[in-house]
Design a protein around this motif. Sequence first.
Motif: not given
Length: 420
Positions: A309-324
Amino acid sequence: MGAATAVEKSESEHAGNSLPRILALDAARGIAVLGMFAVHVGPPPEGPGFHWLSLFEGRSAALFAVLAGVSLALLSGGDHPYTGIAARRSVIRIASRAVLIFVLGLVLAQLHSGIGIMIILAYYGVYFLLALPLLRLSARTLALLALVWAIAGPIVSFVIRSHMEQNQFGGHPVFEMFTSLSGLREMAEMLLLTGTYPAISWMPFVLAGLAMGRLGIRSLRAVPVAASGALLALLGYGGSWLIQHPGGGRAHLVDLLTQGMAEAGVTDFDPGLIIDVGGFGSVSTTSWWWLTVASPHSGTPFEVLGATGTAFLVIGVLMAVTRFAELPLRPLIYAGSCALSLYILQMIAVRVLVPMPVDPDAQVLPGGLHGPGWELLALLAIGSLLLATLWRSVFRRGPAEWLLHKVTLWLTDVLAPVRA
């Protein structure tokens, strides 16, 4: 379009049409690299800042494994698994990569240092080989298999290890194990059951990443990925807390440890510290209550679910942040794209800077750059970010990544040639 062109084009299409998400995966891998440094060379338990850095323990390695699963999915076709010659070529590429990484793990295990770093690469080779028969499964089937394995794997491990004459923990394979049948058996047990990263409790991480990759990088959305990660983390760590505290599991373990230590003549110890300290890949088989802890590297269902879950959470947050925020994240992205090279560099640096103590009975390593602490951590972390940024400003891949790509592609061309 010829078969060779089709095989080569698919991977670039996945990357080109999904660049922000690919960069997010590299950024997540970069965080895992920094977390690895924190665990390996950060301050000892009594040092300042240890408790903050301990958040990386177990979780950075799990993040690496989840991302490895995503990579396996991309190598085998992403959301449209390869068929025919492309499928055979992807199997050969992954299998050859598994063998090369396994051998590299054995080589790095020869770099002894004053810091006992457990090498994960040989385990990765096993994970990749075990994943080969599962590459054609759908994302839903892979996700279900990952969930079932996360729960059943640690329980099966507990049952098997409880009947083993030698119930050891931790370690990694070394070349010497190939010199005898007993050594080969020890290596097999280590890779599958008793090592620091045993396949029986680590395959769920790879399968979860494989399921994520099978959904398709282009179709992944940040919020669902992060939300599913938060839910899994809550189930894992929250479920363990409920059973350990209101459920009385911790009290049972405290009583068990207190009784065992009293029989051994030890009275001055903290049973809570023993319960909470990071493990070596699996828990003791003295009580079923051990399967309810979620401490790092304990290999219990709760720890596997929480770390996934922690891994998915990190990936999800970075997917949202990396675009901007691609530009400020670029050093992290570059470090993630050179993760294998930095792993090797870390092992060499630690071997040179923190050699084995001359006095085998020495309890304390030197300070500064010659022992675990903030100075050595800063050197590796900042140095790796700078080196990766400089290297990637000129080259597309890290040096180890480039060599691995070229060798596996050559082997694939030799063993499964395609006609234009």
